[in-house]
Write a protein that holds these residues in place. Structure first.
Motif, PDB file in Angstrom:
ATOM      1  N   GLU A  85       0.830  -1.204   0.000  1.00 27.49           N
ATOM      2  CA  GLU A  85       0.000   0.000   0.000  1.00 27.49           C
ATOM      3  C   GLU A  85       0.866   1.256   0.000  1.00 27.49           C
ATOM      4  OE1 GLU A  85      -2.457  -0.517   3.407  1.00 27.49           O
ATOM      5  OE2 GLU A  85      -3.963  -1.727   2.357  1.00 27.49           O
ATOM      6  N   GLY A  86       1.914   1.238   0.817  1.00 29.77           N
ATOM      7  CA  GLY A  86       2.829   2.381   0.824  1.00 29.77           C
ATOM      8  C   GLY A  86       3.565   2.537  -0.495  1.00 29.77           C
ATOM      9  N   LEU A  87       3.961   1.402  -1.079  1.00 33.51           N
ATOM     10  CA  LEU A  87       4.673   1.423  -2.351  1.00 33.51           C
ATOM     11  C   LEU A  87       3.811   2.006  -3.465  1.00 33.51           C
ATOM     12  CD1 LEU A  87       7.515   0.401  -3.131  1.00 33.51           C
ATOM     13  CD2 LEU A  87       6.435  -1.680  -3.973  1.00 33.51           C
ATOM     14  N   ILE A  88       2.563   1.548  -3.523  1.00 36.13           N
ATOM     15  CA  ILE A  88       1.643   2.019  -4.558  1.00 36.13           C
ATOM     16  C   ILE A  88       1.308   3.492  -4.354  1.00 36.13           C
ATOM     17  CG2 ILE A  88      -0.707   1.775  -5.446  1.00 36.13           C
ATOM     18  CD1 ILE A  88      -0.458  -1.231  -4.911  1.00 36.13           C
ATOM     19  N   PHE A  89       1.150   3.903  -3.086  1.00 36.32           N
ATOM     20  CA  PHE A  89       0.856   5.310  -2.818  1.00 36.32           C
ATOM     21  C   PHE A  89       1.997   6.202  -3.290  1.00 36.32           C
ATOM     22  CE2 PHE A  89       1.419   9.002  -0.035  1.00 36.32           C
ATOM     23  CZ  PHE A  89       0.220   9.658  -0.252  1.00 36.32           C
ATOM     24  N   ARG A  90       3.241   5.786  -2.966  1.00 34.40           N
ATOM     25  CA  ARG A  90       4.390   6.591  -3.381  1.00 34.40           C
ATOM     26  C   ARG A  90       4.509   6.646  -4.901  1.00 34.40           C
ATOM     27  NH1 ARG A  90       6.700   3.958   1.068  1.00 34.40           N
ATOM     28  NH2 ARG A  90       7.763   2.415  -0.246  1.00 34.40           N
ATOM     29  N   PHE A  91       4.201   5.524  -5.549  1.00 35.83           N
ATOM     30  CA  PHE A  91       4.283   5.488  -7.001  1.00 35.83           C
ATOM     31  C   PHE A  91       3.242   6.413  -7.623  1.00 35.83           C
ATOM     32  CE2 PHE A  91       2.881   3.672 -11.055  1.00 35.83           C
ATOM     33  CZ  PHE A  91       4.071   3.704 -11.757  1.00 35.83           C
ATOM     34  N   LYS A  92       2.016   6.361  -7.127  1.00 36.49           N
ATOM     35  CA  LYS A  92       0.965   7.219  -7.663  1.00 36.49           C
ATOM     36  C   LYS A  92       1.290   8.683  -7.407  1.00 36.49           C
ATOM     37  CE  LYS A  92      -3.004   4.072  -7.563  1.00 36.49           C
ATOM     38  NZ  LYS A  92      -4.372   3.856  -7.040  1.00 36.49           N
ATOM     39  N   PHE A  93       1.854   8.970  -6.241  1.00 42.85           N
ATOM     40  CA  PHE A  93       2.217  10.345  -5.932  1.00 42.85           C
ATOM     41  C   PHE A  93       3.277  10.844  -6.904  1.00 42.85           C
ATOM     42  CE2 PHE A  93       4.899  13.422  -3.646  1.00 42.85           C
ATOM     43  CZ  PHE A  93       3.938  14.376  -3.342  1.00 42.85           C
ATOM     44  N   LEU A  94       4.257   9.987  -7.200  1.00 37.90           N
ATOM     45  CA  LEU A  94       5.303  10.375  -8.138  1.00 37.90           C
ATOM     46  C   LEU A  94       4.740  10.587  -9.543  1.00 37.90           C
ATOM     47  CD1 LEU A  94       8.306  10.892  -8.549  1.00 37.90           C
ATOM     48  CD2 LEU A  94       8.589   8.477  -9.053  1.00 37.90           C
ATOM     49  N   MET A  95       3.773   9.777  -9.941  1.00 36.52           N
ATOM     50  CA  MET A  95       3.149   9.952 -11.247  1.00 36.52           C
ATOM     51  C   MET A  95       2.409  11.286 -11.326  1.00 36.52           C
ATOM     52  SD  MET A  95       3.946   7.394 -13.161  1.00 36.52           S
ATOM     53  CE  MET A  95       2.753   7.274 -14.475  1.00 36.52           C
ATOM     54  N   LEU A  96       1.734  11.664 -10.243  1.00 38.38           N
ATOM     55  CA  LEU A  96       1.042  12.952 -10.222  1.00 38.38           C
ATOM     56  C   LEU A  96       2.038  14.110 -10.264  1.00 38.38           C
ATOM     57  CD1 LEU A  96      -1.781  12.220  -7.599  1.00 38.38           C
ATOM     58  CD2 LEU A  96      -1.990  12.346 -10.089  1.00 38.38           C
ATOM     59  N   ILE A  97       3.177  13.952  -9.564  1.00 37.92           N
ATOM     60  CA  ILE A  97       4.221  14.975  -9.628  1.00 37.92           C
ATOM     61  C   ILE A  97       4.750  15.087 -11.059  1.00 37.92           C
ATOM     62  CG2 ILE A  97       6.565  15.541  -8.894  1.00 37.92           C
ATOM     63  CD1 ILE A  97       4.444  16.143  -6.810  1.00 37.92           C
ATOM     64  N   THR A  98       4.856  13.938 -11.737  1.00 46.36           N
ATOM     65  CA  THR A  98       5.299  13.944 -13.135  1.00 46.36           C
ATOM     66  C   THR A  98       4.335  14.743 -14.001  1.00 46.36           C
ATOM     67  OG1 THR A  98       6.415  11.806 -12.921  1.00 46.36           O
ATOM     68  CG2 THR A  98       5.742  12.471 -15.134  1.00 46.36           C
ATOM     69  N   LEU A  99       3.036  14.537 -13.795  1.00 46.90           N
ATOM     70  CA  LEU A  99       2.040  15.300 -14.567  1.00 46.90           C
ATOM     71  C   LEU A  99       2.144  16.790 -14.265  1.00 46.90           C
ATOM     72  CD1 LEU A  99      -1.275  13.213 -14.583  1.00 46.90           C
ATOM     73  CD2 LEU A  99       0.284  13.691 -16.474  1.00 46.90           C
ATOM     74  N   ALA A 100       2.308  17.132 -12.996  1.00 44.53           N
ATOM     75  CA  ALA A 100       2.438  18.547 -12.627  1.00 44.53           C
ATOM     76  C   ALA A 100       3.672  19.165 -13.266  1.00 44.53           C
ATOM     77  CB  ALA A 100       2.495  18.683 -11.107  1.00 44.53           C
ATOM     78  N   CYS A 101       4.780  18.430 -13.247  1.00 49.63           N
ATOM     79  CA  CYS A 101       6.013  18.923 -13.867  1.00 49.63           C
ATOM     80  C   CYS A 101       5.828  19.092 -15.375  1.00 49.63           C
ATOM     81  CB  CYS A 101       7.153  17.953 -13.574  1.00 49.63           C
ATOM     82  SG  CYS A 101       8.768  18.503 -14.137  1.00 49.63           S
ATOM     83  N   ALA A 102       5.136  18.124 -16.002  1.00 47.07           N
ATOM     84  CA  ALA A 102       4.876  18.211 -17.441  1.00 47.07           C
ATOM     85  C   ALA A 102       4.008  19.424 -17.757  1.00 47.07           C
ATOM     86  CB  ALA A 102       4.206  16.931 -17.934  1.00 47.07           C
ATOM     87  N   ALA A 103       2.965  19.652 -16.944  1.00 42.85           N
ATOM     88  CA  ALA A 103       2.081  20.794 -17.174  1.00 42.85           C
ATOM     89  C   ALA A 103       2.837  22.106 -17.056  1.00 42.85           C
ATOM     90  CB  ALA A 103       0.916  20.761 -16.186  1.00 42.85           C
ATOM     91  N   MET A 104       3.678  22.243 -16.033  1.00 41.04           N
ATOM     92  CA  MET A 104       4.441  23.471 -15.854  1.00 41.04           C
ATOM     93  C   MET A 104       5.459  23.669 -16.979  1.00 41.04           C
ATOM     94  SD  MET A 104       3.185  24.994 -13.311  1.00 41.04           S
ATOM     95  CE  MET A 104       4.424  26.279 -13.168  1.00 41.04           C
ATOM     96  N   THR A 105       6.026  22.571 -17.481  1.00 41.96           N
ATOM     97  CA  THR A 105       6.973  22.668 -18.589  1.00 41.96           C
ATOM     98  C   THR A 105       6.280  23.160 -19.857  1.00 41.96           C
ATOM     99  OG1 THR A 105       8.348  20.892 -17.678  1.00 41.96           O
ATOM    100  CG2 THR A 105       8.610  21.378 -20.006  1.00 41.96           C
ATOM    101  N   VAL A 106       5.088  22.638 -20.133  1.00 41.37           N
ATOM    102  CA  VAL A 106       4.325  23.075 -21.301  1.00 41.37           C
ATOM    103  C   VAL A 106       3.971  24.552 -21.186  1.00 41.37           C
ATOM    104  CG1 VAL A 106       2.147  22.803 -22.546  1.00 41.37           C
ATOM    105  CG2 VAL A 106       3.419  20.776 -21.827  1.00 41.37           C
ATOM    106  N   ILE A 107       3.516  24.953 -19.990  1.00 42.49           N
ATOM    107  CA  ILE A 107       3.163  26.361 -19.768  1.00 42.49           C
ATOM    108  C   ILE A 107       4.401  27.250 -19.941  1.00 42.49           C
ATOM    109  CG2 ILE A 107       2.396  28.028 -18.030  1.00 42.49           C
ATOM    110  CD1 ILE A 107       0.611  25.798 -16.892  1.00 42.49           C
ATOM    111  N   PHE A 108       5.531  26.796 -19.399  1.00 45.19           N
ATOM    112  CA  PHE A 108       6.761  27.573 -19.500  1.00 45.19           C
ATOM    113  C   PHE A 108       7.178  27.754 -20.953  1.00 45.19           C
ATOM    114  CE2 PHE A 108      11.430  27.503 -19.883  1.00 45.19           C
ATOM    115  CZ  PHE A 108      11.728  28.689 -19.238  1.00 45.19           C
ATOM    116  N   PHE A 109       7.102  26.679 -21.745  1.00 43.67           N
ATOM    117  CA  PHE A 109       7.492  26.774 -23.152  1.00 43.67           C
ATOM    118  C   PHE A 109       6.597  27.754 -23.901  1.00 43.67           C
ATOM    119  CE2 PHE A 109       7.023  25.494 -27.592  1.00 43.67           C
ATOM    120  CZ  PHE A 109       8.342  25.476 -28.003  1.00 43.67           C
ATOM    121  N   ILE A 110       5.280  27.645 -23.709  1.00 48.33           N
ATOM    122  CA  ILE A 110       4.346  28.508 -24.432  1.00 48.33           C
ATOM    123  C   ILE A 110       4.517  29.963 -24.010  1.00 48.33           C
ATOM    124  CG2 ILE A 110       1.903  29.039 -24.794  1.00 48.33           C
ATOM    125  CD1 ILE A 110       1.322  26.057 -24.575  1.00 48.33           C
ATOM    126  N   VAL A 111       4.606  30.204 -22.693  1.00 44.42           N
ATOM    127  CA  VAL A 111       4.751  31.573 -22.197  1.00 44.42           C
ATOM    128  C   VAL A 111       6.068  32.186 -22.666  1.00 44.42           C
ATOM    129  CG1 VAL A 111       5.069  32.953 -20.102  1.00 44.42           C
ATOM    130  CG2 VAL A 111       3.233  31.277 -20.215  1.00 44.42           C
TER     131      VAL A 111
END
Length: 530
Positions: free
Chosen positions: A415-441
């Motif tokens: 349960e802890g392993l899966i939680f950490r993995f899902k959290f990291l995936m969400l951080i990846t999405l957030a990082c991707a979103a900010m990168t896209v915004i940064f490039f466009i801006v």
């Protein structure tokens, strides 16, 4: 890393060397307006004569306006528009990193000298430098450039409207990738040739104004300090990460190799070679920064595709880069197009700082089309990445029904392993979103002075925040994904999710360990196989 040119309104108190270097929270760039001085040059060979200074002990003979030139029978070819950078009693500094100049023409309406439709203005421009007020000027560049005028007139073109000014767009004028000297001098001539139609039908030009944009010295110091601190941090974790992998009895898997390659690209963009620009006149630094940033973008986008894909594919398709050619191929092609686009402008500017791809109709349309298509593709990429993350979450969640049948200790571990993995995936999405915004801006703000309709205020916190986010993300990936040598224990049941007893488990990572992929990796694979 290249710092995009922010939209900066004209300051009421202009910032130069003193406050630009000492500002506690500097904006990335400062815009400084200059008004040219009309000088008289009546010598026969204009191009081989001394430079004309707008002020100082050896200043030129000045004209108040063109009415005075007419009354004194001074021809247009004998008038030189002179601009000294910076303004009196100021000095430029290498900490300013680059200079971008935009031109604005003050054109008055006159019935007998109207501005023609699609008129083009020919500029005979020269740039010189010196480091002492009593030294001779040394030429940097000389060119004859053509700019297309885009002006509108808000009043009826009648006799009553004579003297009113057209509303003209800014024109790209010059860009230099270093500020290695203290003083710069710009001489602009508008050669007139009625027979060849040069500078005919361009209206009555009253003044030439320039807007000089340079990077703030205070921001440069903050930026250099960040890069100097982050370079050894990423380099150390990268060496540690690869050492942990080489200690394994197996060969590195694809995901481990890609994470290491991402660390290399991050280190490449971190290395503070910009320090050398303080002492050397390296005009190619802007182009080099673009290339470094492009390599990192390509690696980061490719990593996210492989990172998600490795948790969706079955065992036969995994661990092969060729399995991702459909996704990684377009990224490589797009990166190559970015490189060609950059070489077409900044590459040429190494020889001719007055060149701009935005000066022609075709160049402007191609540049605009490229920025729009790049923004759309990045948005589509982000949506596709979201879909891949959703698929990974579904694969793992499908196996969570097996957790209640496990022993308590193993269930809590998973349960802890899966939680950490899902959290990291969400951080990846957030990082991707900010990168896209940064490039466009960054593309919008860099093109603002060139297209001139969109106003976006971007401060230094945005640039430093995105840059810090990239470094923190890469650091976390290599720390969390380094193979672990911890053994969870041999007293666990043998049937839990196909994990043999005595298998090493990572309490801090989610992907790889001493013998190969860990539980989450297998968990996603099993769902994909089903």
């Amino acid at each position: 890393m290249k710092i995009p040119f922010c939209r900066v309104s004209f300051p009421t108190a202009l910032c130069y060397k003193h406050d630009s270097l000492a500002s506690p929270a500097p904006s990335p760039t400062t815009a400084v307006p200059y008004t040219s001085v009309k000088c008289i040059d009546v010598r026969k060979n204009h191009h081989r004569t001394k430079w004309l200074m707008p002020w100082g002990p050896n200043h030129c003979k000045k004209l108040k306006d063109f009415d005075e030139a007419v009354s004194r029978q001074i021809e247009a070819n004998d008038i030189v528009f002179a601009v000294h950078v910076p303004l009196p009693s100021k000095e430029m500094s290498p900490w300013f990193q680059f200079m971008l100049f935009i031109m604005q023409l003050d054109i008055a309406f006159k019935m007998d000298n109207d501005l023609k439709e699609n008129a083009e203005i020919t500029l005979d421009v020269s740039l010189a430098y010196r480091d002492d007020m009593f030294d001779d000027w040394e030429e940097i560049a000389h060119a004859i450039e053509i700019r297309k005028l885009k002006c509108t007139f808000g009043s009826p073109k009648t006799v009553e409207s004579e003297g009113r000014h057209y509303d003209c767009d800014f024109l790209p004028f010059m860009e230099i990738g270093s500020v290695a000297h203290k003083y710069y001098l710009i001489n602009i001539r508008l050669p007139v040739n009625d027979r060849k139609g040069i500078n005919v039908g361009i209206g009555e030009i009253k003044d030439i104004r320039l807007v000089g944009i340079h990077q703030n010295g205070g921001f440069t110091k903050v930026w250099f300090a960040m890069k100097t601190f982050l370079t050894p941090s990423i380099l150390i974790i990268m060496v540690w990460y690869w050492r942990r992998i080489t200690l394994m009895t197996r060969a590195p898997v694809l995901l481990e190799k890609v994470i290491f390659a991402l660390g290399i690209s991050m280190t490449f963009i971190n290395i503070p070679v910009e320090w050398f620009s303080i002492g050397f006149d390296w005009t190619w630094m802007l182009l080099f920064g673009d290339i470094r940033q492009g390599i990192f973008y390509a690696m980061l986008l490719s990593f996210w595709i492989i990172f998600c894909g490795e948790h969706m594919m079955d065992q036969n398709e995994r661990n092969r880069l060729s399995g991702y050619w459909k996704q990684v191929g377009p990224i490589a092609v797009g990166s190559f197009c970015l490189f060609i686009f950059d070489m077409c402008e900044r590459g040429v500017q190494l020889k001719n700082p007055f060149y701009s791809i935005w000066t022609t109709e075709v160049g402007t349309e191609l540049a605009m089309a490229f920025i729009i298509v790049a923004g759309i593709c990045l948005c589509l990429y982000f949506l596709f990445l979201c879909f891949m993350v959703f698929q990974v979450f579904r694969n793992i969640s499908g196996k969570q029904s097996s957790l209640p049948a496990m022993s308590k200790a193993r269930r809590l571990h998973y349960e802890g392993l899966i939680f950490r993995f899902k959290f990291l995936m969400l951080i990846t999405l957030a990082c991707a979103a900010m990168t896209v915004i940064f490039f466009i801006v960054s593309q919008v703000t860099e093109g603002h002075w060139k297209w001139g309709e969109i106003t976006i205020q971007v401060n230094s916190a945005f640039f430093t925040g995105i840059y810090g986010m990239w470094n923190l993300y890469v650091f976390a990936l290599m720390f969390l994904y380094a193979p672990s040598h911890k053994n969870y224990g041999e007293d666990q049941s043998n049937g839990d999710l196909g994990v043999n007893s005595g298998e090493e488990l990572q309490l801090t990572t989610t992907i790889t360990h001493v013998d190969g992929p860990t539980e989450v990796y297998k968990l996603a694979r099993k769902e994909a196989q089903e």
